[in-house]
Design an enzyme around this catalytic site. Structure first.
Site, PDB file in Angstrom:
ATOM      1  N   GLU A  34       0.849  -1.198   0.000  1.00 15.91           N
ATOM      2  CA  GLU A  34       0.000   0.000   0.000  1.00 15.91           C
ATOM      3  C   GLU A  34       0.888   1.254   0.000  1.00 15.91           C
ATOM      4  O   GLU A  34       0.612   2.229  -0.719  1.00 15.91           O
ATOM      5  CB  GLU A  34      -0.920  -0.039   1.246  1.00 15.91           C
ATOM      6  CG  GLU A  34      -1.671   1.232   1.572  1.00 15.91           C
ATOM      7  CD  GLU A  34      -2.600   1.727   0.453  1.00 15.91           C
ATOM      8  OE1 GLU A  34      -2.846   0.953  -0.500  1.00 15.91           O
ATOM      9  OE2 GLU A  34      -3.034   2.895   0.520  1.00 15.91           O
ATOM     10  N   TYR A  35       1.977   1.190   0.773  1.00 16.43           N
ATOM     11  CA  TYR A  35       2.922   2.312   0.791  1.00 16.43           C
ATOM     12  C   TYR A  35       3.494   2.529  -0.617  1.00 16.43           C
ATOM     13  O   TYR A  35       3.537   3.647  -1.118  1.00 16.43           O
ATOM     14  CB  TYR A  35       4.042   2.011   1.799  1.00 16.43           C
ATOM     15  CG  TYR A  35       5.115   3.067   1.848  1.00 16.43           C
ATOM     16  CD1 TYR A  35       5.043   4.123   2.755  1.00 16.43           C
ATOM     17  CD2 TYR A  35       6.197   3.017   0.975  1.00 16.43           C
ATOM     18  CE1 TYR A  35       6.025   5.102   2.785  1.00 16.43           C
ATOM     19  CE2 TYR A  35       7.180   3.992   1.001  1.00 16.43           C
ATOM     20  CZ  TYR A  35       7.100   5.024   1.913  1.00 16.43           C
ATOM     21  OH  TYR A  35       8.082   5.993   1.934  1.00 16.43           O
ATOM     22  N   SER A  81      18.903   5.363  -0.798  1.00 16.16           N
ATOM     23  CA  SER A  81      17.946   4.269  -0.921  1.00 16.16           C
ATOM     24  C   SER A  81      18.119   3.642  -2.314  1.00 16.16           C
ATOM     25  O   SER A  81      19.184   3.802  -2.932  1.00 16.16           O
ATOM     26  CB  SER A  81      16.535   4.831  -0.725  1.00 16.16           C
ATOM     27  OG  SER A  81      15.604   3.798  -0.786  1.00 16.16           O
ATOM     28  N   LYS A 115      17.707  -8.829  -2.241  1.00 21.00           N
ATOM     29  CA  LYS A 115      17.382  -7.615  -1.487  1.00 21.00           C
ATOM     30  C   LYS A 115      16.985  -8.044  -0.082  1.00 21.00           C
ATOM     31  O   LYS A 115      15.901  -8.567   0.147  1.00 21.00           O
ATOM     32  CB  LYS A 115      16.265  -6.833  -2.166  1.00 21.00           C
ATOM     33  CG  LYS A 115      16.018  -5.522  -1.462  1.00 21.00           C
ATOM     34  CD  LYS A 115      15.179  -4.586  -2.298  1.00 21.00           C
ATOM     35  CE  LYS A 115      15.026  -3.256  -1.595  1.00 21.00           C
ATOM     36  NZ  LYS A 115      14.332  -3.360  -0.312  1.00 21.00           N
TER      37      LYS A 115
HETATM   38  P1  NAD Z   1      14.198  -0.017   0.155  1.00 20.55           P
HETATM   39  O1  NAD Z   1      14.044  -1.083   1.138  1.00 20.55           O
HETATM   40  O2  NAD Z   1      13.182   0.080  -0.911  1.00 20.55           O
HETATM   41  O3  NAD Z   1      15.610  -0.070  -0.628  1.00 20.55           O
HETATM   42  C1  NAD Z   1      16.823   0.471  -0.138  1.00 20.55           C
HETATM   43  C2  NAD Z   1      17.404  -0.336   0.961  1.00 20.55           C
HETATM   44  O4  NAD Z   1      17.533  -1.692   0.557  1.00 20.55           O
HETATM   45  C3  NAD Z   1      18.816   0.032   1.359  1.00 20.55           C
HETATM   46  O5  NAD Z   1      18.839   1.154   2.177  1.00 20.55           O
HETATM   47  C4  NAD Z   1      19.251  -1.210   2.062  1.00 20.55           C
HETATM   48  O6  NAD Z   1      18.921  -1.109   3.426  1.00 20.55           O
HETATM   49  C5  NAD Z   1      18.411  -2.298   1.461  1.00 20.55           C
HETATM   50  N1  NAD Z   1      19.139  -3.373   0.778  1.00 20.55           N
HETATM   51  C6  NAD Z   1      18.865  -4.695   0.974  1.00 20.55           C
HETATM   52  N2  NAD Z   1      19.663  -5.457   0.241  1.00 20.55           N
HETATM   53  C7  NAD Z   1      20.500  -4.619  -0.427  1.00 20.55           C
HETATM   54  C8  NAD Z   1      21.562  -4.838  -1.333  1.00 20.55           C
HETATM   55  N3  NAD Z   1      21.920  -6.062  -1.720  1.00 20.55           N
HETATM   56  N4  NAD Z   1      22.215  -3.768  -1.822  1.00 20.55           N
HETATM   57  C9  NAD Z   1      21.851  -2.508  -1.464  1.00 20.55           C
HETATM   58  N5  NAD Z   1      20.842  -2.242  -0.596  1.00 20.55           N
HETATM   59  C10 NAD Z   1      20.166  -3.290  -0.093  1.00 20.55           C
HETATM   60  O7  NAD Z   1      14.439   1.192   0.976  1.00 20.55           O
HETATM   61  P2  NAD Z   1      13.839   2.189   1.912  1.00 20.55           P
HETATM   62  O8  NAD Z   1      14.058   3.515   1.282  1.00 20.55           O
HETATM   63  O9  NAD Z   1      14.338   1.978   3.274  1.00 20.55           O
HETATM   64  O10 NAD Z   1      12.328   1.849   2.060  1.00 20.55           O
HETATM   65  C11 NAD Z   1      11.382   1.982   1.134  1.00 20.55           C
HETATM   66  C12 NAD Z   1      10.529   0.751   1.261  1.00 20.55           C
HETATM   67  O11 NAD Z   1      10.223   0.487   2.642  1.00 20.55           O
HETATM   68  C13 NAD Z   1       9.220   1.001   0.580  1.00 20.55           C
HETATM   69  O12 NAD Z   1       9.292   0.609  -0.768  1.00 20.55           O
HETATM   70  C14 NAD Z   1       8.273   0.158   1.408  1.00 20.55           C
HETATM   71  O13 NAD Z   1       8.271  -1.149   0.880  1.00 20.55           O
HETATM   72  C15 NAD Z   1       8.882   0.155   2.783  1.00 20.55           C
HETATM   73  N6  NAD Z   1       8.201   1.143   3.648  1.00 20.55           N
HETATM   74  C16 NAD Z   1       7.013   0.766   4.172  1.00 20.55           C
HETATM   75  C17 NAD Z   1       6.301   1.641   4.973  1.00 20.55           C
HETATM   76  C18 NAD Z   1       4.992   1.206   5.554  1.00 20.55           C
HETATM   77  O14 NAD Z   1       4.345   2.022   6.220  1.00 20.55           O
HETATM   78  N7  NAD Z   1       4.581  -0.029   5.360  1.00 20.55           N
HETATM   79  C19 NAD Z   1       6.814   2.926   5.240  1.00 20.55           C
HETATM   80  C20 NAD Z   1       8.041   3.285   4.694  1.00 20.55           C
HETATM   81  C21 NAD Z   1       8.721   2.390   3.887  1.00 20.55           C
END
Ligand code: NAD
Length: 353
Positions: A34-35, A81, A115
């Site tokens: 949803e986010y 990110s 990931k």
């Molecule tokens: P992200 O999880 O989309 O991607 C970046 C992060 O991936 C990096 O900071 C790192 O921590 C991680 N990562 C994992 N494996 C990696 C690899 N092999 N190489 C490089 N990085 C790797 O990042 P984000 O900006 O922290 O979060 C966004 C995501 O978090 C959103 O797409 C959503 O899915 C989730 N989110 C959910 C809510 C919610 O309320 N449910 C709120 C905020 C964010």
């Protein structure tokens, strides 16, 4: 009917609230799917109305603010990110954008990684010793979690085989701290037995466990770590120039580390830091898709949670040419899995086991 400006500000407000719940409180109230849907809607509206895109929009920002209960660490290099794609078509579009920007029609080599679903941390080694560990925070300022990181058994307190005094004084290693599925299940089982509420998922459990003020609690949570990049590597010198201090950051990354992202990961591994065993070097887009399918098929059998793959242009000199946009590098993409589950009803409540 809302006009574009009103719609954008409504979505921004909603995303800011979700970010606070997720990054600051470790207590999301909506599923990631949803986010992501709302974020994509915001990006589409901002792309259609560029004059309404502001620098403080959630589409331009990394993560959330560092908790004030920890001392703050300013990252010497920002922690970014990743941009996301959810389909093969969008992955091909990403590769095309990369090639167009590089004026390159030849095949690119990619470092393909799972990931990992945890939280990003930066580990700073000085003269081979672990001196500081910080969360990503908002990308510029994170939380100082050094004491808690020291409790993670797979993170070396001292780098292995540092080759003499020529080796750079400062080596920052970045990667993901995560909670293996077995530890997560055991933790929630114990909470259930005690009549307490557990964590919604391993990512929240890892974040909640790492950001504990009492490191004895973190020590009991069985966290793990895989490295996936370097931060600052080099020397910092301070000089007093006529009463005002000057700081010189001498970047030695390219002197000591290879021009390939994959080889750099192997070098980091040789320093004693764990590297995910699923990481591969691939030389076609088709191989990247096969990797995605393979990891998706393996997902349930892995001992840790993942939510997609990350595909990175392997050649560091090409990475440098591609550079960054506001919150993510242009040379990497998270190719995410379809949503597996909606948010569970388990509330994320801290408990001490
Ligand atoms: P992200 O999880 O989309 O991607 C970046 C992060 O991936 C990096 O900071 C790192 O921590 C991680 N990562 C994992 N494996 C990696 C690899 N092999 N190489 C490089 N990085 C790797 O990042 P984000 O900006 O922290 O979060 C966004 C995501 O978090 C959103 O797409 C959503 O899915 C989730 N989110 C959910 C809510 C919610 O309320 N449910 C709120 C905020 C964010």
């Amino acid at each position: 009917m809302l006009n574009a400006q009103e719609k954008i500000s409504q979505i921004q407000q909603q995303l800011n609230q979700y970010n606070h719940e997720y990054y600051v409180l470790d207590q999301p109230t909506v599923p990631d799917v949803e986010y992501d849907r709302l974020m994509n809607e915001l990006i589409a509206l901002e792309t259609a109305n560029p004059s309404l895109k502001t620098l403080d929009s959630p589409s331009q920002k990394v993560g959330g603010q560092a908790l004030k209960s920890f001392s703050q660490v300013t990252h010497q290099l920002p922690m970014l990110s990743l941009d996301n794609v959810f389909s093969l078509e969008d992955f091909h579009a990403f590769v095309k954008r990369v090639k167009d920007r590089l004026n390159n029609t030849k095949a690119l080599t990619f470092c393909a990684e799972p990931k990992l679903d945890g939280l990003a941390v930066s580990l700073r080694y000085e003269q081979g010793q672990l001196v500081q560990a910080a969360t990503r925070g908002d990308g510029s300022v994170g939380e100082n979690i050094t004491t808690n990181i020291r409790t993670i058994k797979s993170i070396p307190l001292k780098l292995m085989g540092v080759p003499g005094k020529d080796f750079p004084a400062i080596v920052e290693v970045r990667g993901e701290v995560f909670m293996p599925k077995a530890s997560f299940n055991a933790l929630n089982e114990l909470a259930k037995k005690r009549g307490e509420k557990g964590f919604a998922n391993p990512r929240n459990a890892a974040a909640g466990s790492l950001r504990q003020l009492d490191s004895k609690i973190t020590a009991k949570r069985n966290l793990a770590f895989y490295a996936y990049s370097l931060g600052f590597v080099g020397e910092v010198t301070f000089a007093d120039a006529g009463g005002s201090e000057t700081i010189d950051n001498l970047d030695l990354t390219d002197t000591f580390f290879a021009n390939s992202h994959h080889q750099r990961l192997c070098q980091i591994k040789a320093l004693g830091l764990p590297m995910c065993p699923e990481v591969r070097l691939l030389d076609t887009e088709q191989a990247c898709d096969a990797f995605y399918q393979d990891i998706l098929a393996k997902r349930n059998g892995l001992s840790y949670e993942i939510d997609g793959t990350v595909l990175k242009v392997d050649d560091i000199s090409l990475q440098k040419r591609l550079g960054f946009v506001a919150r993510a590098p242009r040379w990497a993409i998270a190719y995410k899995f379809p949503a597996e589950e909606e948010l569970t009803t388990v509330d994320d409540v801290e408990f001490q086991v």
